[in-house]
Design a protein around this motif. Structure first.
Motif, short mmCIF file in Angstrom:
data_model
loop_
_atom_site.label_atom_id
_atom_site.label_comp_id
_atom_site.label_asym_id
_atom_site.label_seq_id
_atom_site.Cartn_x
_atom_site.Cartn_y
_atom_site.Cartn_z
N PRO A 347 0.84 -1.21 0.00
CA PRO A 347 0.00 0.00 0.00
C PRO A 347 0.87 1.26 0.00
O PRO A 347 1.75 1.41 0.85
CB PRO A 347 -0.79 -0.13 1.31
CG PRO A 347 -0.80 -1.60 1.61
CD PRO A 347 0.55 -2.08 1.15
N ALA A 348 0.62 2.14 -0.96
CA ALA A 348 1.44 3.35 -1.13
C ALA A 348 0.77 4.53 -0.41
O ALA A 348 -0.09 5.21 -0.98
CB ALA A 348 1.65 3.65 -2.60
N ILE A 349 1.18 4.76 0.82
CA ILE A 349 0.61 5.83 1.64
C ILE A 349 0.76 7.18 0.94
O ILE A 349 -0.17 7.99 0.90
CB ILE A 349 1.31 5.86 3.01
CG1 ILE A 349 1.02 4.56 3.78
CG2 ILE A 349 0.89 7.07 3.83
CD1 ILE A 349 1.89 4.36 5.01
N GLY A 350 1.94 7.43 0.39
CA GLY A 350 2.22 8.72 -0.22
C GLY A 350 1.35 9.01 -1.42
O GLY A 350 0.96 10.17 -1.65
N LEU A 351 1.02 7.99 -2.22
CA LEU A 351 0.18 8.21 -3.39
C LEU A 351 -1.25 8.55 -2.99
O LEU A 351 -1.89 9.41 -3.61
CB LEU A 351 0.19 6.96 -4.28
CG LEU A 351 1.50 6.66 -5.02
CD1 LEU A 351 1.37 5.40 -5.85
CD2 LEU A 351 1.92 7.84 -5.90
N VAL A 352 -1.77 7.91 -1.95
CA VAL A 352 -3.14 8.19 -1.50
C VAL A 352 -3.23 9.59 -0.91
O VAL A 352 -4.11 10.38 -1.25
CB VAL A 352 -3.58 7.14 -0.46
CG1 VAL A 352 -4.98 7.47 0.05
CG2 VAL A 352 -3.56 5.75 -1.05
#
Length: 447
Positions: A347-352
């Motif tokens: 899961p890409a926290i930064g993209l969300v």
């Protein structure tokens, strides 16, 4: 310990399965690993723009298959999948050489349930309230020593302060001689470069100076921690002590090795991350006079909700940890793909958190968004992860941020160059490239 799941990678991935994975970069594994380690904040957005919300990368060791997801609904699905199927511990194996095999971040299944249950009493609401006075005292001492009218790197000051909080509030070390010995040793451990961490995968490297010297510093820290644990076990006033280590001993049954690994985990997870989010918060406030005034008013009026919102917005705008990993112990269907056992899902926290769809005016520091009638939707603000593996120290981190912001904002006006600093990788975190340079001057508070 739970037997490890075979890693899906270059040696275990057949061609037929490879064709069913999400699309992704065709660069060599070593190139993708370098871009991930050094430029993930630009590498991931480029891949999403090219391949969509779900894409595949390959990373060392063993050219492991990593499927990156960036939609909140997909990430919620990962976080809500039974933890026996999505192993977070196996997704964090690169951290084992530093944190140790018993770290809460590295265990799964029954081991994780047992350790998390024993950790919880040290981080519940009652315990957090007990820490606030100690944190406030350390914060006041630090900000009183800030240079006046001279630019300084606030990230360095925050790293010193959050380290002191870990040593005194978490470890419970208050002896001045022991603190003086621990500080430089711990600094070496928390500043470890990812290249040093490769020594665990390639033991021959441990013979050479950079790896050898790090290993020696780690051993010296361990010696002090084990001695501190031994002293605490026989302390007749253990029940009256108000530090995390003492609460862990009082609330659970731990081996010395398990306690050591939890302490080092709290050190590494709670030191750099909180220091960095605070540095970014001061960096933004110093560049935005209106937000600074709102923060000062909140500090003057003890409006902890607004102070906490500033900490949350800093973590939103500048995610210190850009992604988390889970390894699949069995196949799952996710985002329209059948992902095989052994896949690492990321899961890409930064993209969300950097998506305009979820955060209008996404590039602007705006703490009030967390206090409005329409706060961010569930699953879009995830700096502490989610599900049963959500960071157990989240409340401690936000408490620490609130107390430190209060201490500084009641005392100072802040200014900084109008051009925002860029982020740069530091170990597994993203930090201000110039140390979040600010200038502090005494406030003239209203009568």
């Amino acid at each position: 310990m739970t037997p490890p799941t075979p890693l899906l990678g270059g040696r275990t991935l057949d061609r037929a399965t490879a064709r069913t994975l999400p699309p992704g970069s065709r660069l060599p594994t070593i190139a993708q690993t370098f871009l991930f380690a050094r430029h993930r904040k630009t590498f991931f957005p480029r891949l999403r723009a090219q391949y969509g919300d779900v894409f595949t990368i390959r990373l060392v060791p063993s050219s492991r298959v990593v499927v990156v997801v960036s939609r909140p609904e997909h990430i919620r699905e990962v976080f809500s999948t039974p933890p026996s199927i999505v192993h977070a511990g196996e997704g964090n194996t690169a951290l084992e050489p530093i944190m140790g095999p018993h770290s809460l971040l590295l265990v799964d299944d029954d081991d994780h349930i047992r350790m998390r249950r024993q950790l919880m009493p040290a981080f519940n609401g009652h315990a957090l309230r007990g820490y606030s006075e100690m944190i406030a005292r350390l914060a006041q001492k630090e900000v009183e020593a800030w240079p006046i009218g001279t630019p300084f790197r606030v990230h360095e000051r925050m790293r010193d302060l959050t380290l002191e909080v870990i040593l005194q509030v978490v470890f419970g070390v208050t002896d001045s001689d022991r603190l003086a010995r621990l500080r430089p040793l711990v600094e070496k451990v928390v500043s470890v470069d990812p290249v040093i961490m490769l020594g665990a995968f390639y033991p021959v490297l441990l013979k050479f100076p950079p790896w050898r010297s790090f290993l020696r510093a780690q051993q010296q820290v361990d010696e002090i921690l084990y001695d501190e644990i031994a002293r605490r076990r026989v302390d007749p006033e253990l029940a009256e002590r108000n530090d995390v280590l003492s609460k862990l001993l009082a609330a659970g049954t731990w081996s010395d090795a398990e306690l050591r690994d939890q302490l080092v985990t709290l050190l590494l997870a709670g030191h750099e991350t909180t220091a960095t989010s605070l540095a970014w918060a001061f960096h933004e406030l110093a560049r935005m006079p209106d937000e600074l005034r709102a923060g000062q008013q909140a500090a003057d009026e003890s409006n902890d909700d607004y102070l906490e919102a500033m900490g949350k917005e800093s973590l939103r705008l500048h995610p210190v940890v850009y992604q988390v990993g889970r390894r699949l112990t069995e196949p799952i269907d996710l985002a329209g793909y059948r992902l095989p056992r052994g896949t690492t899902v990321m899961p890409a926290i930064g993209l969300v958190q950097g998506d305009e769809e979820h955060f209008p005016d996404v590039k602007t520091f705006r703490p009030a968004r967390f206090l409005s009638d329409t706060p961010p939707a569930p699953g879009t603000w995830i700096p502490f992860g989610g599900g049963t593996r959500r960071c157990i120290g989240a409340g401690f981190s936000l408490l620490e941020s609130t107390e430190i912001l209060r201490a500084a904002l009641t005392r100072y006006n802040l200014t900084a160059p109008t051009t925002p600093e860029k982020s740069t990788p530091r170990n597994v975190t993203l930090v201000p490239s110039k140390g979040a340079t600010i200038t502090a001057t005494p406030r003239r508070r209203p009568i």
